[in-house]
Design an enzyme around this catalytic site. Structure first.
Site: not given
Ligand code: MRU
Length: 348
Positions: A51-53, A91, A190, A231, A241-242
Site C-alpha cells: 500500500r502507499g501511492a 484501488r 498506518q 495519493d 491523502n489519507k
Molecule cells: O490506503 P493507503 O495506506 O495506501 O494510503 C496511502 C497512504 O499511504 C497515504 O495516504 C499517504 O499519506 C500517501 S501515499 C504515500
C-alpha cells in the site's frame, strides 16, 4: 532501507514473481510475500499487502508486465486490455497506479521485454524521485524541529525513501535532531504500525499520538511543521491523502504552522481540474469495527472494538484544498499549490 542490517526495497521482481514486504504483518512480523501471477499482484494491492501511492504504482506496473508475460500469443492485446482493467480496479485513488499501468501497457504493445523494462524503470524512478524529495524537503526543516506526519508516507509507501519521511531521514543525516509526532491514523493504523516501525528502525525520536491529539499539541506550541504525503494531486493543487489529512491542514492553518505535502510528479493528475474530480475510495466497514494486533503469545488476532450491531462509514481519503497547503515538495523542487506553478512544474 535497512531492516535488521539488510538492505531492502518495498517491492521488487525475482524472475516472473513480484516480491514485496507484507505490510499487513508489520510491525509484528517481517515477511516477504510472493505474487506469481498478475492476478496475485492485483490481490496484494486490493488487500493492502502492498500500500502507499508509490508502492502500489510499482506493484501495478509489475502486474501489467506480468500480464504481458502471461498473455497468449493468439490474443495478446485482448489479454493485456482485460488485465489492465483488473489492475486499475484494485484501488481507485492513488494516481501512481494508473500512471504506471499506462506506461507499462504502452510498452507492452511493443513487446513483452519492453513491458518488463518499463516496469523496472517506473520502480527505479520512484526511488530516485523520493530521494530527491528528501533533499529538497530537508531545506524546510530547521534544527530541533518537531514535525507532525499522518499515515505512512515513508519508504514502505514507495519503493524506497518515501515522501513525507524522506526529508526527515535527510534532516537526520544532516544532524538536525528532529523529533516526529506520528498520528496513529485510524482505522488501519498506518502511522502507529508502519511509520513508527520505520522510525524505530532508523532510531529517529518519535511519539505515536492519538489522531485527536494534534489540535492540543499545536495549541501548546509543540509542533513546528506538518509534512504529509499525497495519493493524487489535482491541477489546482488540491490534494487527496489519507483520511484525516484535511483536519490536520485546517488545524495547521488555524495555528499558523507550515503544512507541506510531499509527492513526486507521478502523483499529479492533469485530468483532475480540482479535488472534486478525485475518486475517493470507500473501504470495508470492518476496518473501523475491528482492529488487528498480536496477543500475549505473539499470534495475530482480530478483535471487535465497536458496539455490536452498529455499522460504520469508512472513506479512505479526503481532499485538502490548495489554499491550506504551504507548498508541495517534489523531485524537482518545492512548488506552490496553485494552477500556474503546477502547470510549469509538469511542463518541464
Ligand atoms: O490506503 P493507503 O495506506 O495506501 O494510503 C496511502 C497512504 O499511504 C497515504 O495516504 C499517504 O499519506 C500517501 S501515499 C504515500
Amino acid at each position: 532501507m535497512l531492516v535488521n542490517g539488510k538492505s531492502y526495497q518495498t517491492i521488487w521482481m525475482e524472475g516472473s514473481s513480484v516480491m514485496m514486504i507484507h505490510q499487513n504483518m508489520l510491525p509484528f512480523n517481517f515477511h516477504i510475500h510472493e505474487c506469481k501471477t498478475y492476478w496475485d499482484t492485483c490481490m496484494a494491492i486490493t488487500e493492502m499487502v502492498v500500500r502507499g501511492a508509490g508502492a502500489i504504482g510499482a506493484a501495478a506496473g509489475y502486474a501489467m508486465a506480468q500480464a504481458c508475460m502471461e498473455a497468449p500469443e493468439e490474443n495478446y492485446i485482448g489479454f493485456l486490455k482485460e488485465a489492465r482493467q483488473d489492475i486499475e480496479s484494485t484501488r481507485p485513488t492513488a494516481r501512481n497506479l494508473f500512471y504506471a499501468v499506462e506506461r507499462v501497457f504502452e510498452a507492452g504493445k511493443i513487446s513483452r521485454e519492453k513491458a518488463m523494462e518499463e516496469a523496472v524503470e517506473v520502480a527505479r524512478k520512484d526511488a530516485e524521485d523520493t530521494r530527491s524529495i528528501g533533499l529538497y524537503g530537508s531545506q524546510l526543516i530547521r534544527s530541533k524541529s518537531r514535525i507532525l506526519t499522518h499515515c505512512n508516507a515513508g519508504w514502505l509507501a514507495f519503493v524506497d525513501y518515501g515522501t513525507a519521511l524522506s526529508p526527515i531521514y535527510t534532516a537526520r543525516d544532516q544532524k538536525k535532531n528532529v523529533f516526529v509526532y506520528v498520528d496513529e491514523t485510524r482505522p488501519r493504523g498506518q502511522g502507529a504500525r508502519l511509520t513508527a516501525w520505520e522510525l524505530n528502525n532508523e532510531n529517529i525520536p518519535h511519539l505515536i499520538i492519538p489522531d485527536n491529539a494534534a489540535a492540543g499539541l499545536m495549541a501548546e506550541g509543540k509542533i513546528d511543521l506538518v509534512i504529509v504525503g499525497a495519493d493524487r494531486i489535482a491541477r489546482n493543487g488540491d490534494v487527496a491523502n489519507k483520511i484525516g489529512t484535511l483536519d490536520r491542514a485546517i488545524l495547521a492553518s488555524h495555528y499558523g504552522i507550515p503544512f507541506y505535502v510531499a509527492a513526486p510528479t507521478s502523483t499529479f493528475d492533469k485530468d483532475c481540474k480540482s479535488g472534486k474530480d478525485i475518486v475517493i475510495e470507500h473501504r470495508n466497514q470492518d476496518e473501523v469495527l475491528y482492529q488487528d494486533g498480536i496477543d500475549t503469545n505473539g499470534n495475530m488476532v482480530r478483535i471487535r472494538v465497536a458496539s455490536p450491531g452498529s455499522d460504520a462509514y469508512n472513506p479512505a481519503f479526503d481532499v485538502t484544498p490548495a489554499k491550506l497547503i504551504s507548498g508541495i515538495i517534489t523531485e524537482k523542487g518545492v512548488v506552490k499549490a496553485h494552477y500556474q506553478s503546477i502547470a510549469a512544474l509538469l511542463k518541464n
